[in-house]
Design a protein around this motif. Structure first.
Motif, short mmCIF file in Angstrom:
data_model
loop_
_atom_site.label_atom_id
_atom_site.label_comp_id
_atom_site.label_asym_id
_atom_site.label_seq_id
_atom_site.Cartn_x
_atom_site.Cartn_y
_atom_site.Cartn_z
N GLU A 80 -7.01 38.81 -34.43
CA GLU A 80 -6.01 38.06 -33.67
C GLU A 80 -4.90 37.57 -34.58
OE1 GLU A 80 -8.63 35.84 -30.27
OE2 GLU A 80 -8.89 35.15 -32.33
N PHE A 81 -3.69 37.58 -34.06
CA PHE A 81 -2.57 36.95 -34.77
C PHE A 81 -1.53 36.48 -33.77
CE2 PHE A 81 0.51 40.47 -34.55
CZ PHE A 81 -0.29 41.58 -34.39
N THR A 82 -0.64 35.64 -34.26
CA THR A 82 0.42 35.10 -33.42
C THR A 82 1.76 35.56 -33.97
OG1 THR A 82 0.48 33.07 -34.74
CG2 THR A 82 -0.90 33.06 -32.76
N MET A 83 2.77 35.53 -33.09
CA MET A 83 4.12 35.96 -33.46
C MET A 83 5.09 34.85 -33.14
SD MET A 83 3.89 39.91 -32.09
CE MET A 83 5.48 40.42 -32.74
N SER A 84 6.09 34.69 -33.98
CA SER A 84 7.03 33.60 -33.79
C SER A 84 7.84 33.80 -32.52
CB SER A 84 7.96 33.49 -35.00
OG SER A 84 8.73 34.66 -35.12
N GLY A 85 8.07 32.71 -31.82
CA GLY A 85 8.90 32.75 -30.62
C GLY A 85 8.25 33.39 -29.42
N ALA A 86 6.95 33.66 -29.51
CA ALA A 86 6.29 34.38 -28.42
C ALA A 86 5.99 33.45 -27.24
CB ALA A 86 4.99 35.00 -28.92
N VAL A 87 6.37 33.88 -26.05
CA VAL A 87 5.94 33.22 -24.81
C VAL A 87 5.57 34.35 -23.85
CG1 VAL A 87 6.49 31.57 -23.02
CG2 VAL A 87 7.63 31.40 -25.24
N PHE A 88 4.37 34.87 -24.05
CA PHE A 88 3.93 36.03 -23.28
C PHE A 88 3.31 35.60 -21.96
CE2 PHE A 88 2.77 37.59 -27.76
CZ PHE A 88 4.03 38.10 -27.98
N THR A 89 3.26 36.51 -21.04
CA THR A 89 2.45 36.34 -19.84
C THR A 89 1.02 36.78 -20.18
OG1 THR A 89 4.32 36.82 -18.39
CG2 THR A 89 2.11 37.06 -17.45
N PRO A 90 0.04 35.88 -20.08
CA PRO A 90 -1.32 36.25 -20.48
C PRO A 90 -1.79 37.53 -19.78
CG PRO A 90 -1.18 33.89 -20.12
CD PRO A 90 0.14 34.47 -19.67
N GLY A 91 -2.32 38.42 -20.58
CA GLY A 91 -2.87 39.67 -20.05
C GLY A 91 -1.86 40.76 -19.78
N ALA A 92 -0.57 40.44 -19.91
CA ALA A 92 0.46 41.42 -19.52
C ALA A 92 0.40 42.69 -20.36
CB ALA A 92 1.84 40.79 -19.64
N PHE A 93 -0.03 42.58 -21.62
CA PHE A 93 -0.01 43.76 -22.50
C PHE A 93 -1.29 44.59 -22.38
CE2 PHE A 93 2.75 40.80 -25.15
CZ PHE A 93 3.91 41.25 -24.53
N VAL A 94 -2.17 44.15 -21.49
CA VAL A 94 -3.38 44.92 -21.23
C VAL A 94 -3.31 45.56 -19.85
CG1 VAL A 94 -5.90 44.80 -21.04
CG2 VAL A 94 -4.69 43.40 -22.74
N THR A 95 -2.79 44.80 -18.90
CA THR A 95 -2.60 45.34 -17.55
C THR A 95 -1.80 46.64 -17.63
OG1 THR A 95 -2.63 43.11 -16.65
CG2 THR A 95 -1.73 44.85 -15.25
#
Lengths: 360, 230
Positions: A80-95
């Motif tokens: 796991e890692f985090t990226m600066s400025g990220a505000v993702f929709t949870p699960g969006a990159f798996v759906t």
């Protein structure tokens, strides 16, 4: 010598448009750099007859447009890692399957690495580590610049040519897309009624589940069996690789070789000399193709066998050789959108690094 | 007369190379999307075992008829290559195998048969699937009074190809959607029904493996479950 992408684009049928297109559907905050976007056409040949399919090889050397790009600001765990400025929709990159790619890094071995995203929260990515990588901290560092790109899938890559493919509910009669599974071919086909009348989906010859979302990894080639007597111009669209690329190559032993179907990573012709497989640690060089590691190139009807002979031109003056020719093969072209079947009889799983053959 | 096309990837990849690469294999892909049931018990769905666990459903054999041809599918004796009672019980194929979301009493899996596999057929022999209404567990139950029934499906499109070394290893797809697949019990085309029932009584039930063989069955290592790579 490095080539300009513009000059090479003619022979590769690559059309570029300098534009930046970024999805904002799932991303609240996006930063990205402008990179060339374009397309390249891989022609799937016509079948000689309805009972004699054509067989061809395809690589997809373009990425889909990045959805997000920023610097890594924290390594949270082994995956796991985090990226600066990220505000993702949870699960969006798996759906919708996505990769995260390392674009820049102070550690050159990181650049070009890619990982399939297994989960995401609003600011954290969980990735699937490839074989041979035990912890993300060995391939990604804080401050590395990464981008998140939608993965190419069976559903996305072939969407535009579905009308031109033979589609049935039986893999033995439909067009097939074969993906190498490490030890054998995985067979996929399009069933036009998979989900009900006229509700089609990609399907697997060994699974009951729909396969539209089956990911085509950037470093893997496809083998196409086409049963209709018209050619299919498969137009591949996306962004041009703009960094070095890394590809995973299985290792093996003489009695249990490792097999990899390696895509051509760039939308231009390459050569055995430029791919330089022989520089991989453990690459077996030998004057006998049966003892050497091999790279097989599909010629339209069969595999041509190539290998590296360390003494081809004299002691310690090596060159790529062909199992059916006396001539050196360093300059033998590996067509853009083609792929190599790599057979290694030594070494372990390794990452092949390829530098950009053009200036983006 | 219909000309039967070569089998999927086998047609594409059956070009031999003079360079030796590794173990020669023939890959068998099996998808049984139709529901399987026991018509005699009555119309009871065949056991699929525990979801996500392979080898614990009703016995399912890949095999062939030893005199079978594309024009005479059911000639000779049935030779089971895989599954309980077969010549290669390490391939413990059963109903319910595979990663199949929401699809009980069906099956899907991939097998890699190499040259050490016992009783491989001659090139061009039609392959088939025989489905039993018993699991290995019920077969071993001395108190089991449930009758033995089976159904066998063979197609002239599922022709055996000899193993070859990668990347020319043949790949044969056996799908119950095949338009030429026929039922042993009636000779009818499989495509004419939406389900497959075990309705044919078995005079000599499947030979149950000895306990030592059952240990091998628990390994189930040679059945791929569609995990290409993460």
């Amino acid at each position: 010598m490095k080539h300009s992408i513009c000059s090479r684009s003619i022979s590769a049928a690559l059309v570029l448009t300098a534009s930046a297109l970024f999805s904002t559907e799932v991303i609240a905050q996006t930063t990205a750099t402008t990179i060339p976007v374009g397309f390249i056409t891989a022609t799937i040949p016509a079948a000689p007859s309805l009972s004699n399919p054509s067989n061809s090889v395809v690589s997809i050397p373009l990425y889909q447009t990045a959805a997000f790009s920023s610097a890594v600001d924290g390594l949270v765990s082994a995956t796991e890692f985090t990226m600066s400025g990220a505000v993702f929709t949870p699960g969006a990159f798996v759906t919708v399957p996505h990769f995260v790619r390392v674009k820049t890094s102070a550690t050159s071995s990181h650049v070009g690495r890619f990982f399939l995203i297994a989960a995401n929260t609003n600011n954290k990515l969980t990735v699937s580590l490839p074989s041979g990588v035990a912890n993300i901290n060995t391939v990604v560092s804080v401050a590395d610049t990464c981008e998140i790109v939608p993965a190419n899938t069976l559903g996305t890559v072939f969407q535009s040519v579905l009308p031109q493919l033979k589609k049935t509910d039986d893999p033995a009669t439909a067009d097939n897309v074969l993906i190498w599974g490490g030890t054998t071919w995985e067979t996929y086909y399009y069933d036009p009624n998979f989900n009900g009348p006229n509700q089609g989906s990609w399907a697997s010859a060994s699974s009951l589940d729909p396969q539209d979302a089956t990911v085509i990894f950037p470093d893997e080639g496809l083998f196409i069996i086409h049963r209709l007597t018209s050619p299919v111009p498969l137009v591949l669209m996306g962004t041009v690789p703009s960094t070095a690329e890394k590809s995973a190559l299985a290792g093996g032993t003489p009695s249990a070789p490792g097999f990899t179907f390696l895509s051509n990573r760039f939308p231009v012709n390459s050569t055995f000399g430029s791919v330089a497989l022989q520089n991989l640690p453990g690459w077996v060089k030998n004057a006998d193709p049966a003892a050497a590691d091999n790279a097989l190139l599909w010629n339209g009807s069969t595999w041509d066998t190539y290998y590296y002979d360390a003494d081809f031109n004299g002691p310690a003056q090596g060159a790529w050789a062909s199992a059916s020719s006396l001539d050196p093969q360093d300059s033998t072209p590996i067509p853009a959108t083609s792929a190599l079947f790599v057979i290694r009889k030594g070494g372990v799983l390794q990452s092949l690094a390829q530098t950009l053959p053009y200036t983006p | 007369m219909r000309k039967y096309p070569l089998l999927g990837a086998a047609a594409a990849l059956s070009v031999l190379s003079h360079v030796s690469f590794g173990a020669a294999i023939t890959t068998i892909n099996v998808v049984i999307a139709k529901q399987l049931f026991d018509e005699n018990t009555p119309a009871l769905a065949l056991p699929s075992g525990v979801t996500g666990v392979s080898g614990d459903g009703a016995i399912l054999q890949l095999g062939y008829f030893d005199q079978g041809t594309a024009s005479n599918l059911f000639a000779g004796q049935w030779v089971p290559l895989t599954g309980g009672g077969s010549f290669n019980p390490q391939f413990n194929t059963t109903v319910g195998d595979g990663i199949n979301s929401g699809a009980p009493n069906r099956a899907s899996f991939q097998l890699s048969l190499d040259t050490t596999t016992q009783r491989l057929p001659a090139v061009g022999t039609p392959l088939g699937i025989r489905i039993f209404n018993q699991t290995l567990a019920t077969a071993l139950d001395a108190g089991n009074s449930r009758g033995w029934f089976s159904q066998t499906v063979v197609s002239p499109d599922w022709l055996w190809q000899n193993p070859a070394e990668p990347p020319t290893n043949p790949s044969i797809s056996i799908a119950f959607t095949n338009a030429n697949a026929r039922l042993l019990s009636s000779g009818a085309l499989l495509s004419s029904v939406t389900t497959v029932a075990t309705i044919t009584p078995i005079a000599n039930p499947v030979v149950v493996p000895e306990p030592s063989s059952l240990l091998l069955l628990s390994i189930g290592a040679l059945i791929s479950m569609k995990r290409r790579r993460s």
